[in-house]
Design a protein around this motif. Structure first.
Motif, mmCIF file in Angstrom:
data_model
loop_
_atom_site.group_PDB
_atom_site.id
_atom_site.type_symbol
_atom_site.label_atom_id
_atom_site.label_comp_id
_atom_site.label_asym_id
_atom_site.label_seq_id
_atom_site.Cartn_x
_atom_site.Cartn_y
_atom_site.Cartn_z
ATOM 1 N N THR A 140 18.630 10.074 -39.165
ATOM 2 C CA THR A 140 17.485 9.374 -39.731
ATOM 3 C C THR A 140 16.600 8.884 -38.592
ATOM 4 O O THR A 140 17.082 8.543 -37.513
ATOM 5 C CB THR A 140 17.900 8.156 -40.585
ATOM 6 N N PHE A 141 15.296 8.877 -38.833
ATOM 7 C CA PHE A 141 14.320 8.345 -37.887
ATOM 8 C C PHE A 141 13.950 6.945 -38.369
ATOM 9 O O PHE A 141 13.420 6.791 -39.466
ATOM 10 C CB PHE A 141 13.096 9.254 -37.836
ATOM 11 N N ARG A 189 6.668 10.932 -48.775
ATOM 12 C CA ARG A 189 5.412 11.342 -48.160
ATOM 13 C C ARG A 189 5.667 12.570 -47.305
ATOM 14 O O ARG A 189 6.803 13.007 -47.125
ATOM 15 C CB ARG A 189 4.820 10.204 -47.329
ATOM 16 N N ILE A 190 4.590 13.133 -46.736
ATOM 17 C CA ILE A 190 4.699 14.298 -45.869
ATOM 18 C C ILE A 190 5.217 13.859 -44.504
ATOM 19 O O ILE A 190 4.772 12.848 -43.946
ATOM 20 C CB ILE A 190 3.335 14.991 -45.729
ATOM 21 N N ILE A 191 6.157 14.600 -43.955
ATOM 22 C CA ILE A 191 6.723 14.264 -42.650
ATOM 23 C C ILE A 191 5.672 14.462 -41.559
ATOM 24 O O ILE A 191 4.859 15.392 -41.612
ATOM 25 C CB ILE A 191 7.981 15.123 -42.373
ATOM 26 N N SER A 192 5.686 13.571 -40.568
ATOM 27 C CA SER A 192 4.725 13.661 -39.471
ATOM 28 C C SER A 192 5.301 14.495 -38.331
ATOM 29 O O SER A 192 6.505 14.747 -38.251
ATOM 30 C CB SER A 192 4.392 12.261 -38.951
ATOM 31 N N GLN A 193 4.437 14.902 -37.415
ATOM 32 C CA GLN A 193 4.890 15.685 -36.270
ATOM 33 C C GLN A 193 5.805 14.857 -35.385
ATOM 34 O O GLN A 193 6.787 15.369 -34.826
ATOM 35 C CB GLN A 193 3.685 16.191 -35.462
ATOM 36 N N VAL A 211 9.435 13.951 -47.184
ATOM 37 C CA VAL A 211 10.614 13.195 -46.765
ATOM 38 C C VAL A 211 10.728 11.933 -47.608
ATOM 39 O O VAL A 211 9.735 11.396 -48.107
ATOM 40 C CB VAL A 211 10.551 12.806 -45.276
ATOM 41 N N LEU A 212 11.975 11.491 -47.771
ATOM 42 C CA LEU A 212 12.236 10.220 -48.431
ATOM 43 C C LEU A 212 12.087 9.102 -47.413
ATOM 44 O O LEU A 212 12.593 9.196 -46.291
ATOM 45 C CB LEU A 212 13.655 10.207 -49.014
ATOM 46 N N VAL A 213 11.384 8.038 -47.792
ATOM 47 C CA VAL A 213 11.182 6.883 -46.925
ATOM 48 C C VAL A 213 11.740 5.659 -47.632
ATOM 49 O O VAL A 213 11.389 5.377 -48.781
ATOM 50 C CB VAL A 213 9.685 6.670 -46.602
ATOM 51 N N VAL A 214 12.639 4.944 -46.948
ATOM 52 C CA VAL A 214 13.252 3.743 -47.507
ATOM 53 C C VAL A 214 12.817 2.558 -46.651
ATOM 54 O O VAL A 214 12.933 2.592 -45.420
ATOM 55 C CB VAL A 214 14.788 3.861 -47.532
ATOM 56 N N VAL A 227 9.459 -5.213 -40.946
ATOM 57 C CA VAL A 227 9.484 -4.091 -41.884
ATOM 58 C C VAL A 227 10.337 -3.001 -41.240
ATOM 59 O O VAL A 227 10.017 -2.515 -40.157
ATOM 60 C CB VAL A 227 8.071 -3.547 -42.179
ATOM 61 N N TRP A 228 11.438 -2.662 -41.876
ATOM 62 C CA TRP A 228 12.374 -1.655 -41.361
ATOM 63 C C TRP A 228 12.228 -0.407 -42.221
ATOM 64 O O TRP A 228 12.456 -0.435 -43.421
ATOM 65 C CB TRP A 228 13.792 -2.202 -41.432
ATOM 66 N N GLU A 229 11.870 0.706 -41.585
ATOM 67 C CA GLU A 229 11.598 1.950 -42.297
ATOM 68 C C GLU A 229 12.563 3.041 -41.855
ATOM 69 O O GLU A 229 12.690 3.336 -40.668
ATOM 70 C CB GLU A 229 10.159 2.391 -42.021
ATOM 71 N N ASP A 230 13.278 3.623 -42.818
ATOM 72 C CA ASP A 230 14.163 4.770 -42.569
ATOM 73 C C ASP A 230 13.502 6.025 -43.121
ATOM 74 O O ASP A 230 13.131 6.057 -44.296
ATOM 75 C CB ASP A 230 15.513 4.592 -43.270
ATOM 76 N N VAL A 231 13.380 7.052 -42.301
ATOM 77 C CA VAL A 231 12.839 8.333 -42.737
ATOM 78 C C VAL A 231 13.955 9.361 -42.721
ATOM 79 O O VAL A 231 14.593 9.581 -41.685
ATOM 80 C CB VAL A 231 11.680 8.792 -41.832
ATOM 81 N N TYR A 232 14.193 9.988 -43.861
ATOM 82 C CA TYR A 232 15.259 10.962 -44.011
ATOM 83 C C TYR A 232 14.736 12.365 -43.757
ATOM 84 O O TYR A 232 13.625 12.697 -44.172
ATOM 85 C CB TYR A 232 15.799 10.927 -45.441
#
Length: 242
Positions: A140-141, A189-193, A211-214, A227-232
């Motif tokens: 995860t990013f 949303r759309i995954i970024s580069q 991608v799923l964003v939590v 604000v803690w953001e997990d990108v799957y």
């Protein structure tokens, strides 16, 4: 919130054991009969709990019974990681590591982040980023967007690399303030580069992926703090940690 159903509670019990490393890939779960005895429940309820774990990709069937999956498809959320930290004192699960650590002061350009932190667009905030890796599972990013007032008591936020302790623990010790978390939010949303590069995903220029964003938002008595953001990555599962 409605009360949890019995099979949800049983599934949550074993889910926590898997996430905390008490049950590792290949380990056998108790038999359904033993689960019925330990949880004072019916065979149908125990079986439904096991079906939930299998559907989540956490377990699989073997000749010896139900075992923890060798390559779980479930990525760990920030909320699950925090829950594990509270239960075990460990910042990472067994087999989990992190890389691509970065921290610095940045002007907030995302209106959603600005609104969640209750700051003006282009105000300066602290940003910390890292990639979490799980052995045999998806990465995860993760990004933390932190109000600059946190720098007073926790100047280490701008240090490079992982912190030895979660920064909010230091903040609470040094300020005497309580920190609370709002209900977890989920979107797509759309995954970024930048995210593709960090996760090591190669994608043709004419292709895109959702991608799923939590998102978890933390507050203290003065207002929003982090604000803690997990990108799957595409294809990863996420399930409720409890």
């Amino acid at each position: 919130m409605p009360p949890k159903r019995r099979y949800d509670e049983i599934a949550a019990h074993f889910r926590r054991q898997i996430q905390d490393g008490e049950l590792n890939p290949g380990d056998k779960l108790p038999s359904l009969r033993r689960v019925c005895d330990e949880f004072s429940t019916s065979m149908n309820t125990a079986n439904r709990a096991f079906q939930m774990l299998k559907a989540e990709g956490l377990t699989t069937a073997s000749l010896d019974g139900t075992v923890v999956a060798e390559r779980p498809d479930v990525a760990v959320t920030g909320a699950a990681r925090l829950g594990r930290l509270e239960r075990t004192g460990q910042t990472r699960a067994p087999g989990e590591s992190s890389s691509h650590h970065w921290s610095g002061l940045r002007s907030v350009a995302d209106p959603v982040i600005a609104e969640l932190l209750d700051v003006e667009l282009h105000d300066e905030i602290v940003v910390r980023r890292r990639v979490h890796h799980r052995e045999g599972g998806p990465s995860t990013f993760d990004s933390s967007y932190i109000h600059v007032r946190a720098l007073g008591p926790v100047g280490e936020l701008l240090d490079e690399g992982p912190m030895q302790r979660w920064w909010q623990e230091l903040y609470k010790e040094r300020t005497g303030r309580e920190v609370t978390r709002s209900p977890e939010r989920r979107t797509a949303r759309i995954i970024s580069q930048t995210e593709l590069d960090a996760l090591g995903i190669e994608m043709p220029a004419d292709r895109t992926a959702a991608v799923l964003v939590v998102v978890n938002v933390f507050h203290d008595e003065e207002g929003p703090l982090e604000v803690w953001e997990d990108v799957y990555p595409p294809g990863a599962w996420q399930v409720d940690p409890e």
